[in-house]
Design a protein around this motif. Sequence first.
Motif, PDB file in Angstrom:
ATOM      1  N   GLY A  38      29.428 100.653  17.096  1.00  9.07           N
ATOM      2  CA  GLY A  38      29.623 100.938  18.510  1.00  9.07           C
ATOM      3  C   GLY A  38      30.036 102.378  18.737  1.00  9.07           C
ATOM      4  N   SER A  39      30.010 102.807  19.988  1.00 12.32           N
ATOM      5  CA  SER A  39      30.382 104.179  20.321  1.00 12.32           C
ATOM      6  C   SER A  39      31.628 104.252  21.205  1.00 12.32           C
ATOM      7  CB  SER A  39      29.219 104.876  21.053  1.00 12.32           C
ATOM      8  OG  SER A  39      28.856 104.146  22.216  1.00 12.32           O
ATOM      9  N   GLU A  40      31.989 103.133  21.828  1.00 10.49           N
ATOM     10  CA  GLU A  40      33.140 103.128  22.726  1.00 10.49           C
ATOM     11  C   GLU A  40      34.443 103.141  21.932  1.00 10.49           C
ATOM     12  OE1 GLU A  40      35.066 100.275  26.233  1.00 10.49           O
ATOM     13  OE2 GLU A  40      33.274  99.664  25.122  1.00 10.49           O
ATOM     14  N   ARG A  41      35.403 103.948  22.363  1.00 14.56           N
ATOM     15  CA  ARG A  41      36.707 103.992  21.715  1.00 14.56           C
ATOM     16  C   ARG A  41      37.671 103.065  22.449  1.00 14.56           C
ATOM     17  NH1 ARG A  41      36.752 107.216  17.562  1.00 14.56           N
ATOM     18  NH2 ARG A  41      38.907 106.570  17.169  1.00 14.56           N
ATOM     19  N   LEU A  42      38.361 102.244  21.680  1.00 14.71           N
ATOM     20  CA  LEU A  42      39.307 101.278  22.218  1.00 14.71           C
ATOM     21  C   LEU A  42      40.723 101.690  21.839  1.00 14.71           C
ATOM     22  CD1 LEU A  42      37.397  98.038  21.152  1.00 14.71           C
ATOM     23  CD2 LEU A  42      37.278  99.213  23.350  1.00 14.71           C
ATOM     24  N   SER A  43      41.645 101.517  22.750  1.00 20.98           N
ATOM     25  CA  SER A  43      43.033 101.893  22.483  1.00 20.98           C
ATOM     26  C   SER A  43      43.648 100.982  21.425  1.00 20.98           C
ATOM     27  CB  SER A  43      43.841 101.811  23.780  1.00 20.98           C
ATOM     28  OG  SER A  43      45.215 102.042  23.533  1.00 20.98           O
ATOM     29  N   LEU A  44      44.426 101.574  20.523  1.00 21.46           N
ATOM     30  CA  LEU A  44      45.119 100.802  19.487  1.00 21.46           C
ATOM     31  C   LEU A  44      46.456 100.323  20.061  1.00 21.46           C
ATOM     32  CD1 LEU A  44      44.997  99.890  16.499  1.00 21.46           C
ATOM     33  CD2 LEU A  44      46.262 101.963  15.925  1.00 21.46           C
TER      34      LEU A  44
ATOM     35  N   VAL B 271      28.441  91.760  20.856  1.00 22.05           N
ATOM     36  CA  VAL B 271      29.734  92.346  20.507  1.00 22.05           C
ATOM     37  C   VAL B 271      30.565  91.275  19.806  1.00 22.05           C
ATOM     38  CG1 VAL B 271      31.893  93.313  21.367  1.00 22.05           C
ATOM     39  CG2 VAL B 271      29.722  93.976  22.412  1.00 22.05           C
ATOM     40  N   ILE B 272      31.028  91.580  18.598  1.00 25.33           N
ATOM     41  CA  ILE B 272      31.889  90.665  17.856  1.00 25.33           C
ATOM     42  C   ILE B 272      33.247  91.341  17.717  1.00 25.33           C
ATOM     43  CG2 ILE B 272      32.223  89.370  15.714  1.00 25.33           C
ATOM     44  CD1 ILE B 272      29.180  89.532  15.299  1.00 25.33           C
ATOM     45  N   PRO B 273      34.255  90.905  18.483  1.00 26.86           N
ATOM     46  CA  PRO B 273      35.566  91.573  18.440  1.00 26.86           C
ATOM     47  C   PRO B 273      36.222  91.425  17.080  1.00 26.86           C
ATOM     48  CG  PRO B 273      35.351  90.138  20.362  1.00 26.86           C
ATOM     49  CD  PRO B 273      34.222  89.802  19.450  1.00 26.86           C
TER      50      PRO B 273
END
Length: 459
Positions: free
Chosen positions: A260-266, A217-219
């Motif tokens: 990726g498939s995970e949704r992250l909050s903005l 994972v590369i943020p």
Amino acid sequence: MSKAYVLVVDDEPDIRELVREILEDEGYAVATAESADQARSLLRERTPQLVLLDIWMPGDDGISLLREWAQGGVCPFPVVMISGHGTVETAVEATRHGAMDFVEKPLSMGKLLATVEQALNAPDAVAAPAGAPAAVVEPVGRSSAMRDLREQAERLAGTDSWVLISGEPGSGRKCLGRYIHSLSERRAGPLVEVAAGTIAGQSAAHELFGQVRGDQVIPGRLEAAAGGTLILDGAADLDAEAQTRLASAIDAGSFQRVGGSERLSLDVRMIAISRRDLTAEAHAGRFRPDLAYALSVIPLTVPPLREHAEDIPELVVFQVDRLVEREQLGYRRFTVAAQNRLRNHHWPGNVQELHNLVQRLLVLGDGIDIEVGEVEAALSERPAAAGGDSDWPQALALPLREARERFERDYLQRQLQRADGSVAQLARLAGMERTHLYRKLRALGIDPREGGESGGGRA
């Protein structure tokens, strides 16, 4: 809000829990991992602002994990290595891949806390390929224009509204963005900056949203700025594909890493900076209208220096004091006649041009007083005067090492200005690897966080 989110990666349970307890007592949010695989899993959930990483672990060792994180050129977060059996070769390799410091086992909790605080407050604490934010300064000046600007910034800081800052290059736009963040409710969170003009196509998506490649994972920048502020510099230059992705993320309030498939909050406050009118760009078909409106909720304009020339004497004092303190230059003072000449200059390069001129006069001049004739001579030099032909007679009289350092400093400062403060772009212009470039900038006393707009404010 916690001071920062720290990830502790160590295979010894006693060490993990001891470090967790100590850091949590200091107000930090802490997660722990016993292996590289567990660390990768935690990174999918949240990007840390600091990682404490053991070198010797079963499976992948800490150096291999650090090398994996730093594949983009610079590790996306600061890393402090933990080791009880380190060698010089290990330290060199870890430093080459971006480690900021080492702590040795058995751990001294006092030293650990000092190292954590130092790492989080370092110039590249929220490490990112395009460089890190500069120290926060308050916009300088007693003119009505600057008083109004400070008042607007202070009012905005009490809200979470997105802001669009416009103005001429060199006028202090990024300084104003950092100032707003420093006063806001998000000030305990990260401040992340990205230069839109230095990323394009798929790399823009990777840079902003991050990516997932297999187990790695590369943020991205949006993830790194969670809970804080993202300064999007040169917003009008954002790539069309990145505009689409960003507009979609704003509309949904969440985003996915590329691959990726995970949704992250903005969870960011966006402060966009643009020298061009985004609404006009949208009408001309060069920018997405929905994104232009989203970024332009509150518009602010930084006035050019020629429109508040009465602030120049105060700015000159600020610049001199700052250069003397930060770069250990010899103190000199501008006479009233010299200051008056500066007030009557047009300043096409704004505050940045003033900063460069003051620095040049402190470095190259002699005597305490800077007279009007010396200022006149400096103003008459061509724009590339720092390191230009007029400097060579003095440079040739120096020892080779000092002459080389002067050239390197002038060259990199000029290129940093061309790159509008982007270390990633500076690395391309200079043909240097970014880790080496960061070390060179520090050795020469050049702060890459100034972002091409040095000193538009008060420390």
